[in-house]
Design a protein around this motif. Structure first.
Motif, PDB file in Angstrom:
ATOM      1  N   VAL A   1      -9.083   6.033   0.807  1.00  0.00           N
ATOM      2  CA  VAL A   1      -8.829   5.258   2.017  1.00  0.00           C
ATOM      3  C   VAL A   1      -7.515   4.474   1.896  1.00  0.00           C
ATOM      4  O   VAL A   1      -6.829   4.247   2.885  1.00  0.00           O
ATOM      5  N   MET A   2      -7.144   4.110   0.655  1.00  0.00           N
ATOM      6  CA  MET A   2      -5.941   3.290   0.500  1.00  0.00           C
ATOM      7  C   MET A   2      -4.692   4.113   0.228  1.00  0.00           C
ATOM      8  O   MET A   2      -3.576   3.633   0.422  1.00  0.00           O
TER       9      MET A   2
ATOM     10  N   LEU B   1     -17.382   6.008  -5.694  1.00  0.00           N
ATOM     11  CA  LEU B   1     -16.922   4.896  -4.851  1.00  0.00           C
ATOM     12  C   LEU B   1     -15.450   4.588  -5.134  1.00  0.00           C
ATOM     13  O   LEU B   1     -14.669   4.319  -4.210  1.00  0.00           O
ATOM     14  N   MET B   2     -15.047   4.680  -6.412  1.00  0.00           N
ATOM     15  CA  MET B   2     -13.628   4.485  -6.740  1.00  0.00           C
ATOM     16  C   MET B   2     -12.781   5.547  -6.022  1.00  0.00           C
ATOM     17  O   MET B   2     -11.727   5.240  -5.460  1.00  0.00           O
TER      18      MET B   2
ATOM     19  N   LEU C   1      -8.688  -5.896  -5.568  1.00  0.00           N
ATOM     20  CA  LEU C   1      -8.464  -4.449  -5.549  1.00  0.00           C
ATOM     21  C   LEU C   1      -7.215  -4.086  -6.341  1.00  0.00           C
ATOM     22  O   LEU C   1      -7.105  -2.990  -6.891  1.00  0.00           O
TER      23      LEU C   1
ATOM     24  N   LYS D   1       0.838  -1.202   0.000  1.00  0.00           N
ATOM     25  CA  LYS D   1       0.000   0.000   0.000  1.00  0.00           C
ATOM     26  C   LYS D   1       0.872   1.251   0.000  1.00  0.00           C
ATOM     27  O   LYS D   1       2.067   1.204   0.289  1.00  0.00           O
TER      28      LYS D   1
ATOM     29  N   THR E   1      -2.533   2.219  -8.732  1.00  0.00           N
ATOM     30  CA  THR E   1      -2.976   3.412  -8.001  1.00  0.00           C
ATOM     31  C   THR E   1      -3.443   3.083  -6.593  1.00  0.00           C
ATOM     32  O   THR E   1      -3.612   3.977  -5.775  1.00  0.00           O
ATOM     33  N   LEU E   2      -3.682   1.796  -6.301  1.00  0.00           N
ATOM     34  CA  LEU E   2      -4.098   1.409  -4.948  1.00  0.00           C
ATOM     35  C   LEU E   2      -2.996   0.666  -4.206  1.00  0.00           C
ATOM     36  O   LEU E   2      -3.089   0.471  -2.998  1.00  0.00           O
TER      37      LEU E   2
ATOM     38  N   ASP F   1     -13.513   7.074  -3.281  1.00  0.00           N
ATOM     39  CA  ASP F   1     -13.503   6.754  -1.843  1.00  0.00           C
ATOM     40  C   ASP F   1     -12.452   5.677  -1.546  1.00  0.00           C
ATOM     41  O   ASP F   1     -11.752   5.735  -0.535  1.00  0.00           O
ATOM     42  N   LEU F   2     -12.392   4.693  -2.431  1.00  0.00           N
ATOM     43  CA  LEU F   2     -11.417   3.611  -2.230  1.00  0.00           C
ATOM     44  C   LEU F   2      -9.991   4.144  -2.336  1.00  0.00           C
ATOM     45  O   LEU F   2      -9.116   3.823  -1.537  1.00  0.00           O
ATOM     46  N   LYS F   3      -9.756   4.971  -3.361  1.00  0.00           N
ATOM     47  CA  LYS F   3      -8.432   5.577  -3.531  1.00  0.00           C
ATOM     48  C   LYS F   3      -8.058   6.359  -2.274  1.00  0.00           C
ATOM     49  O   LYS F   3      -6.940   6.258  -1.755  1.00  0.00           O
TER      50      LYS F   3
END
Lengths: 507, 507
Positions: free
Chosen positions: B489-490, B482-483, B239, B215, B246-247, B485-487
């Motif tokens: 948080v990670m 949502l993408m 993921l 990460k 990018t994640l 949001d994921l970016k």
């Protein structure tokens, strides 16, 4: 399974009967919250104004509140888990699901999404008073493109119904499992169900082309693509595959259906020991190659249990181990030639001691029924500990004899069966009655043995409410923390299927 | 492709040569930041103390800072994109990657993870001065279980090397693509590469058993399982599949390798029109069933381009369309019988006008080379607009003639070719030189036409830096949110492969 539900409804139409029965382990299981020693989290208890809202959205008919109506939805098929919900909601559209979730999220009312309620780990029944969101009325087939093999349908479609439907168009569903007559495709996707033919058609992460799901806040995430290749941004659908309704409620799926095989053949073989099963598997991969669609193993104890339950004779005489091989192909002559060559070679080599091969549908079904009835047979009339684990193939069967020795006469039966091609074994321990003493003999011993061998403590059945405290055997703390981060960003109030999948921080 | 890189190194050993060449569109592309009109985000510019840290971790040899050394890593193979990085880091272990990311995250230094640098969308080269994290030295094979077909290796292994290795153990890699001699398995996974044999062996979400990734904050996420069934919590590996670095940075993969086919056959057919290709595809699915491993279409323009580039005669005489069929099977006699029956049936029906079938390795390679050389042929000596889109099969070819008409003489060539079994078409537009006028004729027209037909604007090549502004054609706003949001948080500081995949909020 429907018989089971009907039985409940019949038994509990009067409140006093319910009260009498609810502590009888023979009929109704103990409350999950007591059994698993859980404390209710700080969710809002739904009250009459909430019911009014639900009825406004769904109409009174699709909001169940009578105890007798709600009870079957509170208990799982394995009679292991029992929730205390007072409300079942039966939406008919994604918009209704969205409105319900949006409302519950604002009110902090917890939700338990439910499909066909065949979970083995209590994933589909509530722990406390979560509102049950049952998707059985979302059962419409939306489209089928027979050329590309793309089926789009609602989440509440029953797997077997879908299979029957696509078979009319010369296709089959890429998954098949014992509970197919009851389980929902939405539940299959939410639990990443594996099943019998994964060996041939791959897992759902590969077969699912698209998903429509509703987030905890009611946002509809539309990834309902029907394309085999689509690399536009993050692959969100995979968040909903296997997260057991804790990140979103799956409402529609698009699934790739393989061509229906023109020729299907089943072989059933008796073997002397487990090592020979592995040798036979290697040989089958090489000789049957692209037509091998299932390679299942069953030990003597499992098959005898099933034969007794079905009250039928064994397909062949008794051996320590059995293998069920299925082939799917496009040319009957070619397939028969391959299977016959394989059989004669391995009877000569001594790996196969006795066997039968058939392509008659009735006979194939007869053989499959022995395999598929094992869970029901083990469940009948006793308490069943059932474990679903993955192991590297060379360690596949080792834990069964270990457990047998460890339990001695305390167990009526310890047996192993499963999908050897996928390294997935089901271990059933049948005992006269549930007791914490027996639990403590089996657990955590079994999980430690799995972890030692680099296996997974949950192969195809998921985590549900029964295994959150076990996932550390298979997943390290950093990965669990990332799961928690994802849960937090997608469902900050934690209303979706609480007490499931992720362990509490103190667990 | 290696030639290309060597060419650069030879040309740019002196700083003054570099200066002369850097604005020549024939040799070096324009800076991506200018071409795509990007503004540098507020990242820290690496300075000498950062270099000291990197050298402390990696040693001076594996920290490249000379312009001539860094240049090849700043330019993509398609000569479309060019970054301005000053630093290339070449870690050899996941611990080194973790230390680098952890440090850069704290310092807010942006990172561009890089594999074989064969991205078609500029995903593997920096936009500005991101530090390039090149994984080519992480190229160790860790283990191979030949029975279950499980390969575990580092991310920097070249796909073709892996394929050669597993073939020695009677297995093959489940993916195959034109860039196999240069691309890395880590890049394949990070971009969810599709390729030629997806039709048979499925996509990487199905084939990848496990991933180890780092990460942005340096946390190592170890999902490096080798089990086919593992349902313990969220399926984190997905993921990292297709999120283009990018994640997280993929550092190791476990991949399921199918059994090497005992028999491989290639057929190459000429057809009159596109409708007949679809008919032929249906027939092939039915007649060749489980042995069909590739079904590729090539139009006349694409094949002529390739023949000219290879300076070789066409395998059959000239037709408007060509189909390349490949079968993988376990029994040569059976496979040949199936393919011959298919050929004779469809030559009789008139779908196939002319054709050749071969199972000689040299001849098969000769035919495949025509298909695989199309991108290089279209790229040679001119400016190439290349598009990789998915469409429902009945609309598969419609956009090629539309574009041809729209561009008239402005284009030297407009051609279509691709994986029809997966609905994935590559559309190449060759023009004498890049111009914004031509771009505006093609775009957004092409994307609008794809969206109208429910296609995807990026089928197998991903989004990179070239398509973030396009993903709204295929993904709705809630899903993009949502993408994001994921970016967030990670990778809360956004250091991992910035300017790629997700559109900026204002785009």
């Amino acid at each position: 399974m429907l018989n089971f539900v009907n039985l409940f409804v019949r038994h509990v139409t009067k409140q006093n009967v319910l009260v009498k029965l609810q502590y009888s382990s023979q009929v109704l299981p103990q409350f999950s919250s007591e059994k698993y020693n859980k404390t209710r989290k700080d969710f809002t208890t739904a009250e009459s104004r909430d019911l009014d809202y639900f009825k406004k959205i769904l109409g009174a008919q699709r909001v169940l509140t009578e105890d007798s109506d709600v009870l079957p939805f509170n208990v799982d098929w394995f009679k292991n888990c029992r929730g205390q919900s007072k409300i079942v909601l039966k939406p008919k559209s994604v918009q209704e699901v969205s409105q319900i979730l949006s409302y519950c999220n604002q009110r902090k009312i917890a939700i338990c999404p439910q499909g066909g309620n065949t979970s083995v780990v209590g994933g589909g029944v509530p722990m406390f008073d979560e509102v049950i969101l049952n998707l059985s009325l979302m059962n419409q087939i939306i489209s089928l493109d027979a050329i590309s093999g793309t089926l789009v349908c609602e989440a509440g479609c029953i797997l077997e119904n879908l299979d029957n439907y696509v078979r009319e168009h010369e296709l089959i569903m890429p998954i098949d499992l014992g509970a197919k007559g009851t389980c929902h495709i939405g539940g299959n996707v939410s639990t990443n169900a594996g099943g019998i033919r994964l060996l041939r058609y791959g897992n759902l992460h590969g077969s699912i082309l698209g998903v429509e799901a509703v987030k905890a806040d009611g946002t509809i995430i539309n990834c309902l693509k029907t394309l085999k290749k689509d690399n536009t941004g993050y692959h969100l659908k995979h968040l909903f595959i296997g997260s057991e309704g804790t990140l979103g409620v799956v409402t529609k799926v698009a699934i790739h259906c393989p061509v229906k095989p023109k020729s299907v053949t089943v072989g059933f073989f008796g073997l002397d020991n487990f090592k020979n099963i592995l040798k036979l598997y290697r040989s089958a991969k090489s000789s049957l190659g692209e037509i091998l669609s299932a390679f299942e193993m069953i030990d003597r104890e499992a098959l005898n249990s099933s034969a007794k339950y079905l009250n039928q004779n064994l397909p062949i005489s008794e051996y320590p181990f059995y293998v069920l091989v299925e082939t799917h192909g496009s040319n009957e002559t070619h397939d028969e030639e391959k299977l016959t060559q394989f059989l004669s070679k391995e009877m000569e080599s001594g790996l196969i001691l006795d066997g039968t091969v058939t392509s008659e549908p009735g006979k194939m079904q007869y053989i499959w029924r022995f395999r598929e009835s094992i869970p029901a047979a083990d469940l009948a009339g006793a308490y069943l500990y059932t474990y679903d684990v993955s192991l590297p193939q060379n360690h596949y069967y080792e834990i069964v004899p270990l457990l047998r020795e460890r339990l001695g006469d305390k167990a009526t039966k310890v047996c192993g069966f499963g999908h050897i091609g996928d390294g997935n074994i089901h271990i059933d321990v049948v005992v006269p009655e549930y007791s914490s003493e027996i639990t403590n003999i089996i657990e955590p011993f079994l999980f430690e043995e799995v972890a030692k061998r680099n296996g997974s403590v949950s192969a195809e059945h998921g985590v549900g409410c029964r295994k959150p405290h076990l996932i550390h055997y298979s997943v390290d703390e950093d990965a669990i923390q990332l799961m928690r981060d994802l849960k937090n960003v997608m469902d900050p109030n934690g209303i979706l299927n609480p007490y499931k999948v992720l362990p509490d921080v103190y667990e």
